[in-house]
Design an enzyme around this catalytic site. Structure first.
Site, PDB file in Angstrom:
ATOM      1  CG  HIS A 159      -2.199  -0.705   1.062  1.00  0.00           C
ATOM      2  ND1 HIS A 159      -2.272  -2.072   0.968  1.00  0.00           N
ATOM      3  CD2 HIS A 159      -3.479  -0.243   0.972  1.00  0.00           C
ATOM      4  CE1 HIS A 159      -3.545  -2.428   0.844  1.00  0.00           C
ATOM      5  NE2 HIS A 159      -4.288  -1.338   0.828  1.00  0.00           N
ATOM      6  CG  HIS A 206       1.818  -3.215   6.408  1.00  0.00           C
ATOM      7  ND1 HIS A 206       2.663  -4.203   5.958  1.00  0.00           N
ATOM      8  CD2 HIS A 206       0.809  -3.133   5.504  1.00  0.00           C
ATOM      9  CE1 HIS A 206       2.197  -4.692   4.822  1.00  0.00           C
ATOM     10  NE2 HIS A 206       1.069  -4.062   4.529  1.00  0.00           N
TER      11      HIS A 206
END
Length: 391
Positions: A159, A206
């Site tokens: 991302h 993350h």
């Protein structure tokens, strides 16, 4: 250095950011019905008869993770919605709408550049995940809002990589195509990429190290390839070898994707990206041979952005609606036909839940499906708009 990297990879750092943004884990799924409080001093609720009291402005939610119910509390609705929307900018629904919209309503040149760089960045990121095999943050203490991708490895954050690549590819490419104030473009690029990066921490998918690595790797790819963008454009549009490269290189990369000891969505997602990119690559070459792309902004380059009028909004909305219908229809039709053919070829029952996970089925059906989507987007859709008087 090792201590710094270890610190940046700690789940508690992510959990601390979540709590600062108003997201709290209120039950530990690994201890059955027994609830674990995160920072009880900050927790104003009391559990009454096994149910939560909802008589305040906060909201409790539940998600399924590894077969267990995980409860979390949202205390800042604005940040919650902002980060969930920002996280969606890295999902398939964004790619299949935003990137084609740039092609249909802004500039085919920019869309071509974006697709090329997006593909390179995403492929590098996906492969690095499955080679390095660094885990995602653990829950608890982290709240994970996207359990679908929890089986994937964490570093780097794709991302963060694609947000950086898309934002700054537009920023670096647009001045030769569109008249705009560079400072405003820089501000928008930094803001959008930052929101996507922070959303990966907020969703708990993350670590800080994953996100920073994603940004740095993407920046390295952009800076090292930038001097060759014009040469790549010329080869893609003019070389007789371009269509062969556009088909066989992505297909080879899809089949040679690193094998894991468990199923992960990364191979399928990567094949999707490579297939769509291959379709667009070939489609732009065909479009160039047919007389060149149809520019929504006209032939005078760099062009002024058209004024925002009711008519332009209507035409842009109509193009988006019809274009998305065309792409989704193509996706559904080719997906159905390719799966039917592959199931028949390999004597697989449609009811088998694991059939689509087999490499000999997953790779070709996803590649063919999204290559067809890329071809339709780059060749047919804008020409359809011309026939309908929408371009």
């Amino acid at each position: 250095m090792r201590e710094l990297l270890s610190y940046l990879h700690e789940p508690e750092l992510v959990a601390r950011f979540q709590r600062r943004c108003g997201l709290f884990l209120v039950r530990d799924p690994h201890h059955g019905p027994q609830r674990k409080r995160e920072h009880a001093a900050d927790e104003p609720r009391a559990q009454r008869n096994g149910r939560w009291d909802h008589q305040d402005k906060n909201s409790n939610y539940e998600i399924q993770q590894n077969g267990c119910a995980v409860n979390f509390e949202v205390r800042n609705r604005f940040l919650h919605v902002l980060f969930l929307v920002s996280a969606a900018l890295g999902h398939e629904v964004f790619y299949i709408t935003c990137l084609p919209f740039i092609h249909w309503s802004l500039d085919t040149f920019l869309c071509r550049r974006l697709v090329n760089m997006w593909t390179v960045v995403m492929y590098v990121g996906q492969v690095m995940k499955d080679v390095l095999k660094l885990p995602r943050p653990t829950s608890p203490p982290v709240v994970k809002l996207e359990p679908r991708v929890d089986a994937e490895y964490g570093l780097p954050s794709t991302h963060a990589m694609d947000a950086t690549a898309i934002s700054f590819t537009v920023l670096l490419s647009a001045p030769s195509r569109i008249q705009f104030q560079f400072e405003w473009g820089l501000l928008i690029a930094v803001t959008l990429s930052s929101l996507v990066c922070l959303s990966r921490l907020y969703t708990g998918m993350h670590s800080v190290l994953d996100v920073l690595s994603g940004v740095l790797i993407s920046a390295l790819i952009l800076s090292s390839t930038y001097p060759y963008w014009e040469s790549i454009d010329r080869f893609q549009l003019s070389s007789s070898f371009s269509p062969l490269l556009g088909v066989f290189l992505p297909l080879l990369l899809s089949y040679s994707y690193p094998q894991l000891d468990h199923y992960s969505t990364t191979r399928g997602d990567t094949t999707t990206i490579l297939g769509a990119s291959g379709g667009c690559w070939v489609g732009y070459w065909v479009d160039h041979q047919l007389g060149g792309p149809l520019h929504p902004l006209g032939e005078k380059i760099p062009a002024r952005l058209p004024p925002l009028t009711l008519n332009s909004v209507f035409r842009g909305g109509a193009r988006s609606l019809l274009g998305i219908v065309a792409l989704l229809g193509t996706r559904q039709l080719v997906k159905t036909l390719s799966l039917k053919a592959l199931f028949s070829c390999y004597s697989v029952e449609k009811s088998d839940p694991n059939a689509r996970r087999r490499r000999e089925i997953e790779v070709p059906y996803k590649f063919v499906t999204y290559m067809a989507v890329g071809l339709v987007n780059s060749i047919l859709v804008n020409r359809g708009f011309v026939l309908l008087g929408l371009l």
